[in-house]
Design a protein around this motif. Structure first.
Motif, PDB file in Angstrom:
ATOM      1  N   LEU A  64       0.823  -1.206   0.000  1.00  0.00           N
ATOM      2  CA  LEU A  64       0.000   0.000   0.000  1.00  0.00           C
ATOM      3  C   LEU A  64       0.858   1.258   0.000  1.00  0.00           C
ATOM      4  O   LEU A  64       0.552   2.235  -0.698  1.00  0.00           O
ATOM      5  CB  LEU A  64      -0.933  -0.001   1.213  1.00  0.00           C
ATOM      6  N   VAL A  65       1.937   1.232   0.761  1.00  0.00           N
ATOM      7  CA  VAL A  65       2.846   2.388   0.789  1.00  0.00           C
ATOM      8  C   VAL A  65       3.447   2.622  -0.588  1.00  0.00           C
ATOM      9  O   VAL A  65       3.537   3.768  -1.063  1.00  0.00           O
ATOM     10  CB  VAL A  65       3.965   2.165   1.829  1.00  0.00           C
ATOM     11  N   ALA A  66       3.843   1.548  -1.258  1.00  0.00           N
ATOM     12  CA  ALA A  66       4.426   1.676  -2.590  1.00  0.00           C
ATOM     13  C   ALA A  66       3.414   2.244  -3.582  1.00  0.00           C
ATOM     14  O   ALA A  66       3.765   3.076  -4.429  1.00  0.00           O
ATOM     15  CB  ALA A  66       4.928   0.315  -3.067  1.00  0.00           C
ATOM     16  N   ALA A  67       2.156   1.802  -3.495  1.00  0.00           N
ATOM     17  CA  ALA A  67       1.128   2.289  -4.419  1.00  0.00           C
ATOM     18  C   ALA A  67       0.872   3.779  -4.224  1.00  0.00           C
ATOM     19  O   ALA A  67       0.844   4.560  -5.190  1.00  0.00           O
ATOM     20  CB  ALA A  67      -0.161   1.493  -4.218  1.00  0.00           C
ATOM     21  N   ILE A  68       0.689   4.198  -2.969  1.00  0.00           N
ATOM     22  CA  ILE A  68       0.415   5.619  -2.707  1.00  0.00           C
ATOM     23  C   ILE A  68       1.631   6.481  -3.029  1.00  0.00           C
ATOM     24  O   ILE A  68       1.503   7.556  -3.627  1.00  0.00           O
ATOM     25  CB  ILE A  68      -0.015   5.805  -1.242  1.00  0.00           C
ATOM     26  N   LEU A  69       2.813   6.008  -2.664  1.00  0.00           N
ATOM     27  CA  LEU A  69       4.027   6.781  -2.939  1.00  0.00           C
ATOM     28  C   LEU A  69       4.271   6.915  -4.436  1.00  0.00           C
ATOM     29  O   LEU A  69       4.705   7.978  -4.914  1.00  0.00           O
ATOM     30  CB  LEU A  69       5.220   6.110  -2.267  1.00  0.00           C
ATOM     31  N   ALA A  70       3.953   5.865  -5.196  1.00  0.00           N
ATOM     32  CA  ALA A  70       4.100   5.951  -6.654  1.00  0.00           C
ATOM     33  C   ALA A  70       3.179   7.018  -7.227  1.00  0.00           C
ATOM     34  O   ALA A  70       3.575   7.793  -8.120  1.00  0.00           O
ATOM     35  CB  ALA A  70       3.803   4.588  -7.285  1.00  0.00           C
TER      36      ALA A  70
END
Length: 591
Positions: A71-77
């Protein structure tokens, strides 16, 4: 809730076609992203596929190379893609609709050809980028609900945006960018903000799609520039408002899921083409029938009509207008103004003063240069020479928004209202546009104090102009006379102490014109505003103006008190002996 419930139950009843449904959800997020940009703010972008592709690449790198949580990777992307949206918005700010479409389409092609096939892009491998699924949701069935959650959250965010200041200024900018600009809104900043938000959700759509098919490859049509054009076309013919058009974008996937043969895509293209032609011939997406609209509002909880703003207690003794601190004699001064259009000199060495506490007339025959002068003074035309000062500040090189925030407001010869918004919201924008200003945070949300001030100003202005009964009506449904009064109320609700009024009585009958004159005199007396009035109704001009300037062929012909202007042979000659300039008309408008 009914729609969400149906989407929750869909895979339970038909798990064999779940991959089609998941891709449909990703398409829905993409349409929400594009809809905010196109439908709400009136911008055009053909770079949504590129944003989706960049988002998928960044997500894969964050997951596989850095090992960040899913989830962190998706939002940060999505956040990382936002500056890319800003980068596209900056050069596109000054482009018209057609060239903005070409610029964004060109950017999409560049990304597709120069970034996708590289090692830093989708890699040179045939399988492209690995798009891992979140732990515990590896199956198609479970990941469907992850994609559904992203769609629901995206739709809720869009609804939230539309209910905030940002949503109102985006809709206003779509309907009338010139009007909100002269009221103090930095529309350049607004365009950058909406491009950034759109890029974020396009990146999320690309991530959800890539994860649903496990890999993101450069040849995938979802990330192509052509697909951006398809999404834009789908959005153009979608018959629903935000966020419901996201569901319309899922229909092609659902049809393909249940009608799988070699002719399905062919017939979908045919149907799409027919709808596109019919929509274009009708001049846009047809409005939903009234009965259907009421049904949707009853079943799905559509927004109720906005109630008229209610009066609120005053906090302190702040002036209702004229927030710029100025001394005696402050106001507008114009000196040596020249405006050229090609080789034609439209305004030549015009000079006049409009102090606060006075109504100043600017009259002349048709084509004399009155509106051209107003456009130069308000900053809409900055290709001029001469000096324009407001309260002692030289604003000659300021843009219209900066002049508006310094206290310069105006109305237009052809009323510039935000057609899709209610009268109450239109009037409130006179105050709110300046509050939004150039600060990105102020453009997104209003403070409680600002909301209180806005409601109070809007109510008082509508009450002063006698249009509180119109508060709920959509501005596009008003008559010409009503539109004039709404535009005046909007100017009066703002913090403007110098008002440029361009033929404000046009469309009003005799009684309405007399009342209009009384309103102006009351505003000047109570608020200390200065008014510059361009008007062809000489009874009104002679009845309420303290000083009059006369233009003829772009030059200043005469200036003086109404009785002096009415008696001037030069002015009579310019008006071809019009009886409207007879001295007995002086004072008749508001007697």
């Amino acid at each position: 809730m009914i729609v969400v419930g149906a989407l929750v139950l869909l895979p339970i009843f038909d798990s064999l076609r779940i991959s089609f449904f998941t891709v449909g959800l990703a398409q829905g997020i993409m349409l929400l992203s594009l809809g905010l940009l196109v439908r709400t703010s009136g911008q055009i972008s053909l770079a949504s596929g590129a944003f989706a592709g960049i988002g998928a690449v960044v997500f894969s790198q964050l997951m596989t190379d850095l090992g960040l949580p899913w989830l962190v990777a998706a939002i940060l992307a999505g956040i990382i893609v936002m500056p890319v949206g800003a980068l596209i918005a900056l050069p596109a700010i000054r482009l018209s609709t057609l060239f903005l479409a070409l610029a964004t389409f060109g950017f999409g092609l560049l990304v597709e050809q120069l970034f996708y096939p590289t090692e830093i892009g989708f890699t040179t491998l045939a399988q492209g980028r690995i798009m891992p699924r979140p732990p515990g949701f590896e199956s198609d069935f479970s990941f469907y609900y992850v994609a559904l959650a992203f769609l629901v959250v995206s739709a809720l965010v869009m609804l939230l945006i539309h209910s905030t200041r940002l949503g109102r200024v985006l809709q206003a900018m779509s309907d009338s960018p010139t009007a909100v600009s002269v009221m103090g809104l930095n529309t350049y900043m607004t365009r950058v903000i909406v491009f950034c938000i759109s890029a974020f959700f396009a990146a999320i759509a690309g991530i959800v799609y890539g994860v649903s098919v496990n890999f993101a490859v450069s040849g995938d049509s979802f990330f192509s520039s052509f697909n951006s054009l398809v999404f834009l076309a789908i959005l153009a013919i979608a018959p629903f408002a935000s966020p419901w058009y996201a569901l319309f974008g899922m229909l092609p996937l659902i049809i393909q899921a249940y009608v799988q043969n070699v002719y399905t895509t062919y017939w979908l293209n045919v149907v799409f083409g027919v709808f596109a032609v019919l929509t274009a011939a009708a001049g846009g997406t047809p409005a939903m029938p009234e009965a259907a609209r009421r049904w949707f509002e009853r079943v799905f909880g559509g927004r109720a009509s906005a109630a008229p703003p209610q009066p609120v207690p005053s906090f302190g003794t702040a002036k209702p207008a004229g927030e710029v601190s100025a001394g005696d004699g402050s106001g507008l001064r114009v000196a040596g103004l020249r405006v050229r259009f090609g080789g034609m000199l439209a305004v030549d060495d015009v000079a006049f003063e409009a102090p606060r506490g006075r109504i100043t007339g600017l009259i002349g025959p048709n084509g004399a240069g009155k509106t051209t002068t107003f456009n130069a003074v308000s900053g809409l035309n900055r290709n001029i020479s001469g000096q324009i000062s407001l309260h002692g500040v030289d604003v000659s090189r300021y843009g219209p928004a900066a002049r508006g925030r310094l206290g310069l407001g105006r109305t237009f010869q052809i009323p510039q209202l935000c057609e899709t918004l209610s009268v109450a919201t239109n009037v409130a924008l006179g105050r709110e546009a300046g509050q939004a200003g150039s600060n990105p945070f102020s453009q997104i949300v209003a403070t409680r104090t600002e909301r209180t001030i806005t409601r109070k100003s809007a109510f008082e202005s509508m009450e002063l102009c006698g249009i509180t009964d119109l508060a709920d009506l959509q501005a596009g449904s008003l008559s010409t006379g009503q539109r004039r009064l709404v535009e005046l109320a909007r100017a009066l609700s703002g913090p403007f102490d110098i008002l440029l009024l361009d033929e404000p009585s046009s469309g009003l009958d005799h009684e309405e014109t007399e009342e209009f004159g009384r309103i102006l005199q009351r505003v000047v007396q109570e608020r200390g505003c200065g008014v510059v009035l361009v008007e062809h109704d000489m009874s009104l001009v002679m009845g309420i103006c303290d000083h009059i300037y006369v233009l003829d062929f772009g030059r200043l012909l005469e200036d003086g008190k109404p009785v002096e202007i009415a008696a001037s042979p030069k002015v009579r000659a310019a008006y071809l002996g019009s009886e409207e300039l007879e001295p007995e008309t002086i004072g008749g408008a508001v007697s």
